[in-house]
Scaffold this motif. Structure first.
Motif: not given
Lengths: 202, 288
Positions: A94-102
């Protein structure tokens, strides 16, 4: 924390591209990295993908401050990947898409989070509902964020985007405002939740 | 012709919602609703409206059917799990009720029985899927039915939701799940319906929600307590500082109903929270 890896057919439908970056963890100390990753690699061999990198997230690094640094360190590997697969609880994806655009795909279902044990900070975002379906909802967990746990779109009760229950933005409105869900994905009907998955956990 | 046939034949239909009684005396519920018989095409029976304890929608629908009024049985996901919903649907059909309006339902804490457990085992889309499953001869567990029902399934949408594009996608999804007609939350602005038609096409049957404002209290109550209601400023201004709220309310409703029919953007009107006697008054003025 009890986590199961999703069935291979389910993940096959979600991944796009061959190159995968993996986030793994030790289930907040409930499992050894060695044992877990053996299972993960066995699984990935069956998936016939190329692993461009793996990061083993420990409980002390499971927070936003540490994650930013980690992503800087592994940036090159992540850039080479088509998809990010998480073998953690439902908090990290849930958090990763804030930093990784994949595309960030949770490859697990979290079955149980035991009370009274110390947890990584992202674990608070996971409702351990037994069948993680955040991939279909732009990596926002409706089990956690929506009072009605709406699976197939907003309930229609929001006023100017504000939830009818709490004074906060409807998570479905956030999804659309941030273009985190395509029309095609939205129109997929998500079946009702299988409660036996969590009710049968002792 | 029944409600489904009328709607499918392209007739402009009129529906209204009524709430079953709070208590075991059903006589006035039936007699009050009977004045709508043969004047309107079907009557929606609400399912524990405003999260209040009442006679069920199933029994209310049956009481009307027995007296010759075609009911639209409403069912929400708030108070029943998938087993109970499946059972209610089968029971309704066994009693002769064919029209079903499926809703997710308002949250418990927005209504009277705030202390009750909100169920939401399903959402409206999945209730539609379950009903379609029953029609195909089996329940959600795969058990075969001795005879399958054949419902006329409806769903709702809220034209007041912003951004409207989400609601339009939701209409598409409900059609995919099995909805054959739609009844809406209150509509004041026909340009919204124009936008909806552009996106969903002219085929899908839409019955637009209207109401007859009786008092300032009713308007305030709706704004403050009913989720999904949005009354435009220019409507509210019509009532400001006036004593004859009811007659302004009737006038406004008559005007809106005739505009809706003329526009051909909707397939009918649905009277929400309106007294049957007031509905008849509006219809008499419209010569409907």
């Amino acid at each position: 924390m009890r986590i199961e890896i999703k069935k291979i057919e389910e993940i096959k439908n979600l991944i796009s591209g061959k190159k995968i970056f993996i986030f793994s963890c030790d289930n907040c100390g409930f499992e050894s990295f060695e044992k877990k990753n053996k299972e993960v690699f066995f699984y990935l061999a069956e998936l016939k993908t190329e692993i461009v990198g793996i990061y083993n997230l420990t409980m002390d690094k499971c927070n936003v401050g540490s994650l930013k640094k980690i992503i800087d360190e592994i940036e090159d590997d992540i850039n080479r990947a088509d998809n990010i697969l998480t073998f953690t609880c439902g908090g990290l994806p849930q958090i990763l898409p804030n930093y990784i655009k994949k595309p960030v795909i949770p490859a697990t279902n979290t079955l149980k989070i035991e009370p009274g044990r110390s947890l990584g900070s992202f674990a608070r975002l996971c409702s351990a509902c037994g069948e993680c379906w955040i991939y279909y909802t732009g990596n926002l967990c409706m089990e956690k964020l929506c009072p009605k746990k709406m699976r197939n779109g907003p309930c229609g009760g929001a006023e100017d985007g504000i939830c009818e229950v709490y004074e906060r933005l409807c998570p479905w409105v956030i999804l659309f405002r941030t273009n985190r869900i395509s029309e095609e994905d939205f129109l997929k009907i998500i079946p009702p939740k299988d409660f036996s998955k969590i009710l049968l956990q002792e | 012709m029944n409600f489904e046939e009328k709607l499918k034949s392209g007739r402009f239909v009129i529906t209204a919602e009524v709430s079953p009684p709070r208590g075991v005396d059903v006589s006035s519920f039936v007699s009050r609703t009977l004045i709508l018989k043969d004047r309107i095409d079907a009557v929606n029976v609400t399912d524990f409206q405003n999260v209040g304890v009442r006679i069920t929608s199933l029994v209310g629908s049956y009481l009307l059917l027995k007296d010759g009024i075609e009911p639209i049985f409403q069912i929400t996901a708030r108070d029943r799990n998938r087993v109970a919903i499946s059972g209610e649907l089968l029971s309704a059909y066994a009693l002769g009720i064919r029209n079903v309006l499926v809703l997710t339902g308002d949250y418990t804490t927005t209504g009277i029985a705030k202390s009750a457990k909100p169920v939401f085992d399903l959402d409206a889309v999945n209730i539609l899927k379950i009903a379609k499953g029953l029609e195909s001869g089996e329940d959600f567990t795969g058990k075969k039915l001795n005879k399958s029902p054949n419902f006329f399934l409806g769903a709702v949408f809220n034209p007041n939701l912003t951004p409207l594009d989400i609601e339009i996608l939701k209409i598409k999804k409900k059609i995919l799940a099995g909805a054959e007609f739609f009844q809406t939350q209150l509509v004041f602005d026909l340009s919204i319906m124009e936008r909806v038609r552009e996106k969903v096409g002219g085929e899908i049957k839409i019955i637009a929600g209207v109401t007859i404002f009786k008092s300032v209290e009713m308007i305030e109550y709706m704004i403050n307590n009913v989720p999904g209601i949005k009354i435009p400023k220019y409507i509210l201004e019509k009532f400001e500082g006036k004593d004859n709220i009811r007659s302004i309310g009737i006038e406004l409703c008559v005007d809106l109903c005739s505009k809706m029919k003329e526009s051909k953007l909707v397939d009918g009107v649905h009277f929400l929270a309106s007294r049957p006697s007031d509905i008849i008054e509006v219809m008499n003025i419209l010569r409907w």
